[in-house]
Structure formats: C-alpha cells, structure tokens
Design a protein around this motif. Structure first.
Motif, mmCIF file in Angstrom:
data_model
loop_
_atom_site.group_PDB
_atom_site.id
_atom_site.type_symbol
_atom_site.label_atom_id
_atom_site.label_comp_id
_atom_site.label_asym_id
_atom_site.label_seq_id
_atom_site.Cartn_x
_atom_site.Cartn_y
_atom_site.Cartn_z
ATOM 1 N N ALA A 5 -3.490 -3.308 -10.738
ATOM 2 C CA ALA A 5 -2.547 -3.376 -11.855
ATOM 3 C C ALA A 5 -1.135 -2.940 -11.480
ATOM 4 O O ALA A 5 -0.154 -3.521 -11.944
ATOM 5 C CB ALA A 5 -3.061 -2.514 -13.008
ATOM 6 N N GLN A 6 -1.041 -1.930 -10.613
ATOM 7 C CA GLN A 6 0.268 -1.324 -10.345
ATOM 8 C C GLN A 6 0.764 -1.497 -8.910
ATOM 9 O O GLN A 6 1.924 -1.184 -8.622
ATOM 10 C CB GLN A 6 0.202 0.171 -10.667
ATOM 11 N N GLY A 7 -0.103 -2.004 -8.031
ATOM 12 C CA GLY A 7 0.292 -2.127 -6.635
ATOM 13 C C GLY A 7 0.394 -3.543 -6.114
ATOM 14 O O GLY A 7 1.062 -3.789 -5.106
ATOM 15 N N MET A 8 -0.265 -4.494 -6.789
ATOM 16 C CA MET A 8 -0.255 -5.875 -6.336
ATOM 17 C C MET A 8 0.720 -6.719 -7.147
ATOM 18 O O MET A 8 0.899 -6.513 -8.357
ATOM 19 C CB MET A 8 -1.658 -6.490 -6.447
ATOM 20 N N VAL A 63 -2.047 -8.043 -16.824
ATOM 21 C CA VAL A 63 -2.281 -8.352 -15.411
ATOM 22 C C VAL A 63 -2.667 -9.822 -15.264
ATOM 23 O O VAL A 63 -2.092 -10.552 -14.451
ATOM 24 C CB VAL A 63 -3.391 -7.456 -14.828
ATOM 25 N N LYS A 64 -3.618 -10.262 -16.046
ATOM 26 C CA LYS A 64 -4.086 -11.644 -15.938
ATOM 27 C C LYS A 64 -2.993 -12.641 -16.292
ATOM 28 O O LYS A 64 -2.864 -13.700 -15.650
ATOM 29 C CB LYS A 64 -5.306 -11.862 -16.838
ATOM 30 N N ASP A 107 7.440 -6.376 -7.700
ATOM 31 C CA ASP A 107 8.675 -7.094 -7.391
ATOM 32 C C ASP A 107 8.986 -7.154 -5.897
ATOM 33 O O ASP A 107 9.350 -8.208 -5.375
ATOM 34 C CB ASP A 107 9.852 -6.452 -8.132
ATOM 35 N N ALA A 108 8.854 -6.028 -5.192
ATOM 36 C CA ALA A 108 9.206 -5.999 -3.770
ATOM 37 C C ALA A 108 8.275 -6.910 -2.968
ATOM 38 O O ALA A 108 8.718 -7.625 -2.058
ATOM 39 C CB ALA A 108 9.143 -4.570 -3.236
ATOM 40 N N GLU A 109 6.990 -6.885 -3.303
ATOM 41 C CA GLU A 109 6.042 -7.733 -2.589
ATOM 42 C C GLU A 109 6.319 -9.206 -2.858
ATOM 43 O O GLU A 109 6.316 -10.037 -1.940
ATOM 44 C CB GLU A 109 4.604 -7.396 -3.002
ATOM 45 N N VAL A 110 6.562 -9.530 -4.114
ATOM 46 C CA VAL A 110 6.844 -10.918 -4.484
ATOM 47 C C VAL A 110 8.059 -11.446 -3.733
ATOM 48 O O VAL A 110 8.051 -12.562 -3.196
ATOM 49 C CB VAL A 110 7.055 -11.022 -6.004
ATOM 50 N N VAL A 168 0.832 -1.205 0.000
ATOM 51 C CA VAL A 168 0.000 0.000 0.000
ATOM 52 C C VAL A 168 0.863 1.250 0.000
ATOM 53 O O VAL A 168 0.618 2.194 -0.768
ATOM 54 C CB VAL A 168 -0.943 -0.001 1.224
ATOM 55 N N LYS A 169 1.888 1.268 0.842
ATOM 56 C CA LYS A 169 2.777 2.435 0.924
ATOM 57 C C LYS A 169 3.475 2.704 -0.408
ATOM 58 O O LYS A 169 3.592 3.858 -0.840
ATOM 59 C CB LYS A 169 3.816 2.220 2.018
ATOM 60 N N ALA A 170 3.926 1.637 -1.057
ATOM 61 C CA ALA A 170 4.625 1.800 -2.328
ATOM 62 C C ALA A 170 3.697 2.387 -3.391
ATOM 63 O O ALA A 170 4.103 3.253 -4.179
ATOM 64 C CB ALA A 170 5.182 0.455 -2.789
#
Length: 446
Positions: free
Chosen positions: A353-356, A133-134, A359-362, A64-66
């Motif tokens: 599309a842009q927040g989930m 995205v999909k 790379d950092a989350e993965v 969320v912050k990113a």
C-alpha cells in the motif's frame, strides 16, 4: 524474469523445467545472492526477493529503502537474484517451506500452481478494504493475478504489450502504407520481397517470438475466448475452428516468404532480429514494448530521427476479436506467502500500500523507458523524451478490451514447453494445423 533494458526479451519468458531436489543452501550459493534473508526488526518485518540487473535493480532497491526509512520497526529485507537463478531458488524455497514473505511471479500458470499448493494468501478481502490501492492500477493487469475469481497477487512495476513495429524509411522507399488488416499484411509481402527486403524480422530460434503471432491471430479471429478455453482446461480446446484457421494463416505467411530467410536460426536474445529492422533489412517486426529501448540504444539515430513506427496488430476480416485487444505482460506480480507470520504478512501489505508504485518509483520506470502499471501517469509520460511511444503503450494497456497474458506464462510449465516445441514445428511447416492442435490437446490441464 527481469534483465536489463538492453536485453529485455528475456524478461517475458518463462523458464521451463526446474530441477527438483536441489538443496536450499546449494540454490542460494548458485544464485550469487547475499544468502538467506531474515525478517525485519523484532520479527515484524518482511523478506522480499527481487531481480538484479540495472537499472531495474536500483528502482526496486530504492523502493525498499524509501519504505524502510519511514517504517523503522517493520523493515523490508530485500535480496536480489539473477533472473534464471531466481526461478530455481523460489521454487526450491517454496518446496522447503522457506519462501520469502513477498513472492514474485509473473502471474498465470505459475501463480495458479502456488494457489493450488496453498502457498500464497488470498488478497481479495484486502483489496476490498483498500480500494485506493486497487483503483490506482490498470484494471487489465488483474486478470493474470486472479485464480478462480480471487486475487492472489498485486500487479506492480510495468506493463509490456506486444507491438507491431515498422521501419518508416523502408515503407517510404517501397511506396506503401502500414497494414490496416491481415489482408494488407499478405499484400505487402510480395512488394517487399520484390525489393529484396524481408517483410518481417523474426528471431525464430527463441520460439516465444513465433508464439506472439499465434496469440494475436487467435484473438483477432476468434476473440479471447479461444485461448481462455485452453487456459480453463476444456477438452480439445486447441481444435476450435478459429484456432485451426489461425494456425493455417501463419503457415500461409511462412509459405509466402513473409519472414526473413533463415529466421529459425536467429535468436531474439542477441537482438539480431531487432537489428534487421533498424538497419532496413526487414520492414516490420512483432515484438514487445521493451524492444523500443533496445532499438533506441542500439540503432544509432534510427529512433531519434523518426524512423521507427509502431501500431497495434491489425484486425482480420470477419474476426470476432476486438481490434483494441492486446497480448503480452499485463504487469509483474507480488504475492504474500501463506506460511509467513501474521506480523510479516501485515508488513508486506503495508509495503504493497505504501511502498509500491509510489511517485519516485513510477518516475524511475518512466525514465527507463517503461510504462508503469499505474493509472494517472499521463503528465509524466507526456514530459518524457519518449512521450509518443510511452503514451501509445499506455493507451494500448488501458484501452484494451482484453489484455491477454503471454501463453507460455499463462500455462503450466509442462504445457508451455509442449506449446513452444510445436510452434517451432508449425513455423518450419513440419506439422499441420490439425497435428499441432492434436499435440497440444494432449497436455491441456497438465
């Protein structure tokens, strides 16, 4: 239903039976949250409720912050809630018309109830417009996000298949090999019992742990179509001959002393079932991929010394199910409230599309011992200290011909509760396979 990795078993359970008529303010207070959320800057942002518990909570909060850092005018306002409290809160909020913009679920029956109540947006057109995205998400994760051929949720976070674990040291001690078929499983049972070792650990008091055996046997004998007929509400679907055979086979395993003595009083939530495996008191255990992290954390050098083996559930001779098929959690799911404003929905879609799955989350999910529901992470998985297990999990999730969702999540709360109650009776040998089927047939479609 997220909780910290050290207690992952709760993350895949459906909380059944939510009290009705709880005032929204009371629910908020009970959750220990920061209270009602408001939309972002200028009313163009979106609200998002996610689960607490470390390290997962930080992964979600950082995503969320990113996003907010690069979208100052369309902020995501996030609020965290404890696992069970979230389940109560979200249903109460949806009923009161005060749901967040982004609605978390576990797909399946709960998502279908939202769709039938016209609470969530049809995302099919959006995915068609955004194939990038999909196409980055495991295809197997979309089944639990789909209702009547339409996609109502975005698969996110991790994939969690059910895995057959075994203690390599115990197998070496007894001088046997891991089972390659159901017949092998039944042949191993007396060999382990003769050595004073339980063939299988099982936290039977938790009910859903027993369910995993039926999920695999239904599939291996009759293919995914057997449970699909139940999910689709077909009359007497539980009486399918393949289902009756599977129910009888699991009772055969119970009668042969296939499970640890007293399994009905052992809880999965305490991780006692997993301790039986890594201490060598049991040879094998059917459990979720989250169990790897627990055994690594609690089992001393059991995992690091190479004592833990893992494999997919073996086939049944003459069965119709593809041996690559698996069951469990194909992903976790985010939907968009149909009651949100157009601006809020737009922000939510931008976040998808842009927040989930950025790379950092993965990387954070992988560092925590999980396999993200995103394709193309092989290099990151290979670089992990848990590479062998993570790659194994990735391969199961991506190569499975069918990845079936856990039954207690796929079904409605009413049907799931009846299912779990009758599974206990089945494993206690207090009802027959035909009685089990008859009891479940009564709640098909409820």
């Amino acid at each position: 239903m997220e909780i910290p990795l050290s207690r992952r078993p709760l993350s895949r359970r459906t909380v059944l039976g939510v009290a009705a008529g709880v005032p929204l303010s009371a629910a908020l207070a009970a959750c220990g949250s920061s209270g009602p959320t408001k939309s972002g800057a200028d009313g163009k942002g979106a609200t998002y409720w996610y689960l607490s518990g470390q390290p997962d909570e930080d992964v979600r909060a950082n995503a969320v912050k990113a996003f907010n850092k690069v979208h100052p005018k369309t902020q995501i306002v996030g609020t965290s809630f404890q696992n069970d409290a979230f389940k109560t809160k979200i249903k109460t909020a949806i009923g009161a018309g005060k749901a967040p913009t982004i609605i978390k679920s576990w797909g399946g029956g709960t998502l279908r109830s939202y769709v039938e109540a016209d609470q969530v947006e049809d995302l099919t057109p959006w995915f068609e417009q955004h194939p990038e995205v999909k196409n980055k998400i495991f295809p197997t994760a979309f089944a639990a996000a789909t209702v009547s051929g339409k996609i109502y949720a975005m698969p996110v976070e991790r994939v969690q298949p059910i895995i057959l674990y075994y203690n390599k040291k115990v197998f070496d001690k007894v001088g046997v090999e891991p089972p390659q078929s159901w017949d092998d499983i039944m042949a191993l049972v007396p060999k382990f019992n003769a050595k004073g070792i339980a063939p299988f650990s099982l936290g039977g008091q938790s009910r859903w742990t027993n369910m995993m055996w039926l999920e695999f046997l239904f599939d291996r004998i009759g293919g995914p179509e057997v449970f699909q007929a139940v999910f689709d509400g077909e009359k007497n679907a539980w009486s399918n001959p393949a289902a009756i055979k599977a129910l009888g086979m699991v009772q055969d395993l119970v009668k042969a002393r296939g499970f640890i003595k007293g399994f009905s009083s052992i809880t999965a939530d305490s991780n006692a079932d997993q301790a039986l495996l890594y201490t060598g008191k049991a040879a094998m255990m059917l459990h979720g991929s989250w169990s790897y992290g627990i055994q690594k954390h609690d089992g001393g050098d059991f995992v690091s010394s190479g004592g833990l083996g893992f494999m997919n559930f073996p086939p049944v001779a003459g069965g119709k199910g593809d041996p690559s098929n698996t069951v469990g959690n194909p992903g976790e799911y985010l939907s968009i409230s149909s009651k949100a404003s157009a601006a809020e929905q737009k922000t939510a879609k931008e976040f998808f599309a842009q927040g989930m799955l950025q790379d950092a989350e993965v990387k954070a999910w992988i560092d925590g011992g999980g396999v993200p529901v995103k394709l193309g992470t092989e290099k990151l998985l290979a670089a992990s200290k848990d590479a062998a297990f993570l790659q194994f999990t990735y391969d199961i999730a991506t190569k499975a011909k069918t990845f079936s969702q856990s039954w207690d999540q796929a079904l409605s709360p009413t049907a799931a509760e009846t299912l779990l109650d009758n599974i206990v009776k089945l494993f206690q040998l207090s009802i027959s396979p035909k009685q089990f089927a008859a009891n479940l047939n009564e709640v098909i479609g409820t």
